[in-house]
Design a protein around this motif. Structure first.
Motif, PDB file in Angstrom:
ATOM      1  N   CYS A  53       0.829  -1.209   0.000  1.00 51.76           N
ATOM      2  CA  CYS A  53       0.000   0.000   0.000  1.00 51.76           C
ATOM      3  C   CYS A  53       0.863   1.259   0.000  1.00 51.76           C
ATOM      4  O   CYS A  53       0.567   2.227  -0.711  1.00 51.76           O
ATOM      5  CB  CYS A  53      -0.928   0.002   1.213  1.00 51.76           C
ATOM      6  SG  CYS A  53      -2.201  -1.280   1.176  1.00 51.76           S
ATOM      7  N   LYS A  54       1.921   1.230   0.770  1.00 53.76           N
ATOM      8  CA  LYS A  54       2.796   2.402   0.856  1.00 53.76           C
ATOM      9  C   LYS A  54       3.482   2.679  -0.478  1.00 53.76           C
ATOM     10  O   LYS A  54       3.847   3.833  -0.775  1.00 53.76           O
ATOM     11  CB  LYS A  54       3.841   2.197   1.946  1.00 53.76           C
ATOM     12  CG  LYS A  54       3.262   2.101   3.351  1.00 53.76           C
ATOM     13  CD  LYS A  54       4.374   1.839   4.369  1.00 53.76           C
ATOM     14  CE  LYS A  54       3.815   1.680   5.774  1.00 53.76           C
ATOM     15  NZ  LYS A  54       4.866   1.390   6.775  1.00 53.76           N
ATOM     16  N   ASP A  55       3.656   1.648  -1.292  1.00 53.30           N
ATOM     17  CA  ASP A  55       4.369   1.797  -2.559  1.00 53.30           C
ATOM     18  C   ASP A  55       3.489   2.355  -3.682  1.00 53.30           C
ATOM     19  O   ASP A  55       3.984   2.669  -4.766  1.00 53.30           O
ATOM     20  CB  ASP A  55       4.938   0.442  -3.006  1.00 53.30           C
ATOM     21  CG  ASP A  55       6.068  -0.033  -2.093  1.00 53.30           C
ATOM     22  OD1 ASP A  55       6.628   0.802  -1.366  1.00 53.30           O
ATOM     23  OD2 ASP A  55       6.359  -1.247  -2.102  1.00 53.30           O
ATOM     24  N   LYS A 228      -5.074  -9.708  -7.247  1.00 62.73           N
ATOM     25  CA  LYS A 228      -3.715  -9.955  -7.724  1.00 62.73           C
ATOM     26  C   LYS A 228      -2.664  -9.521  -6.707  1.00 62.73           C
ATOM     27  O   LYS A 228      -1.517  -9.947  -6.774  1.00 62.73           O
ATOM     28  CB  LYS A 228      -3.500  -9.226  -9.049  1.00 62.73           C
ATOM     29  CG  LYS A 228      -4.408  -9.710 -10.175  1.00 62.73           C
ATOM     30  CD  LYS A 228      -4.177  -8.919 -11.437  1.00 62.73           C
ATOM     31  CE  LYS A 228      -5.101  -9.386 -12.557  1.00 62.73           C
ATOM     32  NZ  LYS A 228      -4.913  -8.594 -13.802  1.00 62.73           N
ATOM     33  N   SER A 229      -3.053  -8.651  -5.788  1.00 63.85           N
ATOM     34  CA  SER A 229      -2.108  -8.100  -4.820  1.00 63.85           C
ATOM     35  C   SER A 229      -2.809  -7.910  -3.476  1.00 63.85           C
ATOM     36  O   SER A 229      -4.030  -7.667  -3.433  1.00 63.85           O
ATOM     37  CB  SER A 229      -1.580  -6.749  -5.320  1.00 63.85           C
ATOM     38  OG  SER A 229      -1.006  -5.990  -4.262  1.00 63.85           O
ATOM     39  N   PRO A 230      -2.070  -8.001  -2.357  1.00 63.45           N
ATOM     40  CA  PRO A 230      -2.676  -7.725  -1.043  1.00 63.45           C
ATOM     41  C   PRO A 230      -3.207  -6.294  -0.932  1.00 63.45           C
ATOM     42  O   PRO A 230      -3.997  -6.005  -0.030  1.00 63.45           O
ATOM     43  CB  PRO A 230      -1.527  -7.950  -0.067  1.00 63.45           C
ATOM     44  CG  PRO A 230      -0.544  -8.788  -0.788  1.00 63.45           C
ATOM     45  CD  PRO A 230      -0.655  -8.413  -2.233  1.00 63.45           C
ATOM     46  N   ALA A 231      -2.768  -5.410  -1.841  1.00 65.60           N
ATOM     47  CA  ALA A 231      -3.241  -4.025  -1.812  1.00 65.60           C
ATOM     48  C   ALA A 231      -4.505  -3.827  -2.638  1.00 65.60           C
ATOM     49  O   ALA A 231      -5.089  -2.739  -2.617  1.00 65.60           O
ATOM     50  CB  ALA A 231      -2.146  -3.090  -2.327  1.00 65.60           C
ATOM     51  N   ASP A 232      -4.937  -4.863  -3.371  1.00 57.89           N
ATOM     52  CA  ASP A 232      -6.150  -4.737  -4.180  1.00 57.89           C
ATOM     53  C   ASP A 232      -7.375  -4.608  -3.289  1.00 57.89           C
ATOM     54  O   ASP A 232      -7.452  -5.227  -2.213  1.00 57.89           O
ATOM     55  CB  ASP A 232      -6.308  -5.953  -5.092  1.00 57.89           C
ATOM     56  CG  ASP A 232      -5.345  -5.938  -6.260  1.00 57.89           C
ATOM     57  OD1 ASP A 232      -4.689  -4.901  -6.464  1.00 57.89           O
ATOM     58  OD2 ASP A 232      -5.256  -6.963  -6.965  1.00 57.89           O
ATOM     59  N   LEU A 283     -16.535  -1.482  -2.363  1.00 56.30           N
ATOM     60  CA  LEU A 283     -15.183  -1.977  -2.172  1.00 56.30           C
ATOM     61  C   LEU A 283     -14.625  -1.550  -0.819  1.00 56.30           C
ATOM     62  O   LEU A 283     -14.774  -0.399  -0.410  1.00 56.30           O
ATOM     63  CB  LEU A 283     -14.251  -1.446  -3.271  1.00 56.30           C
ATOM     64  CG  LEU A 283     -14.630  -1.760  -4.716  1.00 56.30           C
ATOM     65  CD1 LEU A 283     -13.597  -1.153  -5.664  1.00 56.30           C
ATOM     66  CD2 LEU A 283     -14.753  -3.259  -4.938  1.00 56.30           C
ATOM     67  N   LEU A 284     -13.972  -2.498  -0.151  1.00 54.09           N
ATOM     68  CA  LEU A 284     -13.254  -2.204   1.090  1.00 54.09           C
ATOM     69  C   LEU A 284     -11.774  -2.081   0.744  1.00 54.09           C
ATOM     70  O   LEU A 284     -11.206  -2.963   0.108  1.00 54.09           O
ATOM     71  CB  LEU A 284     -13.480  -3.305   2.112  1.00 54.09           C
ATOM     72  CG  LEU A 284     -12.912  -3.059   3.517  1.00 54.09           C
ATOM     73  CD1 LEU A 284     -13.780  -3.737   4.571  1.00 54.09           C
ATOM     74  CD2 LEU A 284     -11.482  -3.583   3.642  1.00 54.09           C
ATOM     75  N   SER A 285     -11.168  -0.988   1.169  1.00 53.93           N
ATOM     76  CA  SER A 285      -9.765  -0.753   0.854  1.00 53.93           C
ATOM     77  C   SER A 285      -8.862  -1.246   1.983  1.00 53.93           C
ATOM     78  O   SER A 285      -8.981  -0.774   3.123  1.00 53.93           O
ATOM     79  CB  SER A 285      -9.494   0.738   0.621  1.00 53.93           C
ATOM     80  OG  SER A 285      -8.103   0.968   0.521  1.00 53.93           O
ATOM     81  N   PRO A 286      -7.927  -2.166   1.681  1.00 52.91           N
ATOM     82  CA  PRO A 286      -6.966  -2.578   2.704  1.00 52.91           C
ATOM     83  C   PRO A 286      -5.878  -1.531   2.927  1.00 52.91           C
ATOM     84  O   PRO A 286      -5.091  -1.647   3.864  1.00 52.91           O
ATOM     85  CB  PRO A 286      -6.371  -3.867   2.123  1.00 52.91           C
ATOM     86  CG  PRO A 286      -6.475  -3.674   0.649  1.00 52.91           C
ATOM     87  CD  PRO A 286      -7.728  -2.876   0.411  1.00 52.91           C
ATOM     88  N   CYS A 287      -5.854  -0.493   2.061  1.00 54.81           N
ATOM     89  CA  CYS A 287      -4.825   0.545   2.154  1.00 54.81           C
ATOM     90  C   CYS A 287      -5.308   1.795   2.882  1.00 54.81           C
ATOM     91  O   CYS A 287      -4.531   2.707   3.154  1.00 54.81           O
ATOM     92  CB  CYS A 287      -4.328   0.929   0.757  1.00 54.81           C
ATOM     93  SG  CYS A 287      -3.510  -0.436  -0.114  1.00 54.81           S
ATOM     94  N   SER A 288      -6.595   1.857   3.176  1.00 49.54           N
ATOM     95  CA  SER A 288      -7.163   2.984   3.920  1.00 49.54           C
ATOM     96  C   SER A 288      -7.541   2.506   5.311  1.00 49.54           C
ATOM     97  O   SER A 288      -8.273   1.520   5.459  1.00 49.54           O
ATOM     98  CB  SER A 288      -8.409   3.525   3.201  1.00 49.54           C
ATOM     99  OG  SER A 288      -9.081   4.474   4.000  1.00 49.54           O
ATOM    100  N   HIS A 289      -7.039   3.208   6.326  1.00 45.55           N
ATOM    101  CA  HIS A 289      -7.317   2.804   7.704  1.00 45.55           C
ATOM    102  C   HIS A 289      -7.880   3.978   8.499  1.00 45.55           C
ATOM    103  O   HIS A 289      -7.297   5.059   8.526  1.00 45.55           O
ATOM    104  CB  HIS A 289      -6.045   2.299   8.392  1.00 45.55           C
ATOM    105  CG  HIS A 289      -5.589   0.965   7.900  1.00 45.55           C
ATOM    106  ND1 HIS A 289      -5.811  -0.199   8.593  1.00 45.55           N
ATOM    107  CD2 HIS A 289      -4.929   0.618   6.758  1.00 45.55           C
ATOM    108  CE1 HIS A 289      -5.300  -1.218   7.910  1.00 45.55           C
ATOM    109  NE2 HIS A 289      -4.762  -0.749   6.799  1.00 45.55           N
TER     110      HIS A 289
END
Length: 456
Positions: A53-55, A228-232, A283-289
């Motif tokens: 996510c940071k990338d 495709k990615s843990p950040a998807d 959609l739930l974002s794994p990159c937004s907390h």
């Protein structure tokens, strides 16, 4: 409270005067407000994002959003921490305004002192309802006061703390497709110590029959396999309702909230099924907390009967024949009022039916008897022996037991190839034949073969 650490206080060592403050704060706000007042309103928080996510580099031309927070008799420092976390951790170019909707609060600190404090922030404006409208209509009130310069509205509760990089992942999917609705990963703030839990497992939102209550469920493997990615982003059947971003055009297109829903409850179910059934995606974002205080009770009186009434409206507009799975359990609920305008809205939008939602968006949906097959599972070798759920506890072994046809031998074989009873499924992980929480795992997939057993 720095770095999200909790603060524990032994209240027994406090003076009676201070103990009374602790008690009064809990009665008023359903949190340990005394501790909250000792935590900085601008504390540092750890960054819970994974490196993937940071990338991510987000477009520079992301659209602006209006942020709306509704409150009624909110604790002072909880509200201030919410606002500061937005201002301190959000690029100013992405925020058109922060609208605080005071839903007829009664406490003095939310009047002139709040106006004075927020005057230092040009983008913060406070609007006030003339009477207590409840969360749902207060949100609509806030929506009607947003600037035409913003194309997206972001709803947040007034007892949250936004974390680093929280907003960009919510805005980008909407910029790509305005029919997309996004929500953050929700981390928990302890209501007594104000510790922030950063170890949040990936989950999706669901609701369960017969009560239509919202729950979190571990992300099913069918959804994970499509990423495709843990950040998807993660497709979620439902939202908790407090924290999400949505295009204002799309929100109005699907009829915003039903303004006849009272106070709170059911609005998250309505908007969730409506988004999916009427051409959108959630959609739930794994990159937004965003961290959130979950209170153990409501800090104000009322809401339960209104929630039942609200759910009755939602079920009768959107659930088709599945509404009986709810109504049959709540036959004595309050009348839900005239729903003709909401039914017309659904017809106008030419939305999919609820069976489409169940099959395509939420195939894990369950209620007793909902499976392809339902009943006893008998032994072929010994027809008088059935598998028995016993006390039906998680990780309990499944035992053979004489068939008796009672509830704890009634299993569903679902379309997801699960053998299920209530929230537990037959599981073979680790080689043990037991019941575990249902989650769409391979160890819970069972193939059903039709065969004929000769009677003897």
């Amino acid at each position: 409270g720095e770095n999200g650490k909790g603060l524990s206080i032994d209240t027994r060592r406090l003076s009676k005067k201070e103990q009374k403050k602790v008690d009064t704060g809990y009665v008023r706000y359903a949190i340990k407000e005394y501790v909250g007042n000792l935590v900085s309103v601008r504390r540092n928080l750890p960054d819970p994002r994974i490196q993937d996510c940071k990338d991510i580099s987000y477009p520079k031309d992301l659209p602006k959003t209006s942020i709306i927070m509704c409150f009624h008799d909110e604790a002072w420092t909880s509200l201030l921490r919410s606002v500061h976390s937005i201002i301190d951790r959000t690029p100013p170019r992405l925020v058109e305004e922060i609208i605080l909707v005071d839903d007829n609060s009664t406490y003095d600190h939310l009047k002139d002192p709040l106006e004075e404090y927020m005057s230092q922030f040009p983008k913060v404006k406070i609007i006030r309802t003339e009477r207590w409208e409840g969360l749902i209509r207060a949100r609509l009130f806030g929506l009607n006061h947003t600037s035409p310069k913003s194309t997206i509205v972001t709803y947040l509760d007034a007892h949250i703390e936004c974390m680093d990089g929280w907003l960009e992942p919510l805005l980008e999917p909407i910029m790509k497709n305005p029919r997309t609705v996004t929500m953050p990963t929700i981390n928990t703030i302890d209501s007594t110590t104000f510790a922030v839990d950063t170890d949040q497992a990936e989950q999706v939102g669901i609701f369960k029959f017969p009560a239509l209550r919202f729950f979190w469920m571990k992300t099913p493997e069918r959804i994970d396999r499509a990423r495709k990615s843990p950040a998807d982003n993660i497709q979620s059947p439902a939202m908790a309702g407090g924290l999400f971003s949505i295009s204002k055009v799309f929100f109005n297109h699907i009829g915003t909230y039903d303004n006849q829903l009272d106070i709170w409850g059911g609005e998250n179910i309505e908007i969730s099924v409506k988004i999916w059934m009427c051409g959108g995606s959630l959609l739930l974002s794994p990159c937004s907390h965003v961290a959130h205080i979950f209170r153990k009770r409501l800090p104000y009186i009322g809401g339960y009967h209104e929630m039942l009434r609200n759910l009755g409206r939602v079920a009768n507009v959107w659930f088709d024949d599945y509404k009986y799975k709810f109504v049959n359990q709540k036959g004595n609920m309050d009348p839900f009022g005239d729903i003709s305008e909401r039914v017309k809205l659904r017809e106008k939008l030419q939305c999919n039916d609820f069976e489409w939602y169940r099959r395509n968006i939420f195939p894990e949906m369950y209620f007793p008897g909902s499976g392809v097959h339902y009943g006893n599972i008998q032994s072929v070798a010994e027809p008088n022996i059935c598998i028995d759920g016993g006390k039906l506890k998680r990780s309990e072994p499944i035992l053979p037991y004489p068939c008796h046809g009672e509830e704890n031998q009634q299993w569903d074989y679902t379309e997801s190839m699960q053998i299920r009873m209530r929230d537990l499924c037959v599981d073979l992980s680790g080689g043990a034949f037991k019941t575990e929480s249902c989650g769409g795992y391979d160890a819970q997939n069972w193939k059903y073969h039709v065969c004929r057993v000769n009677a003897t």
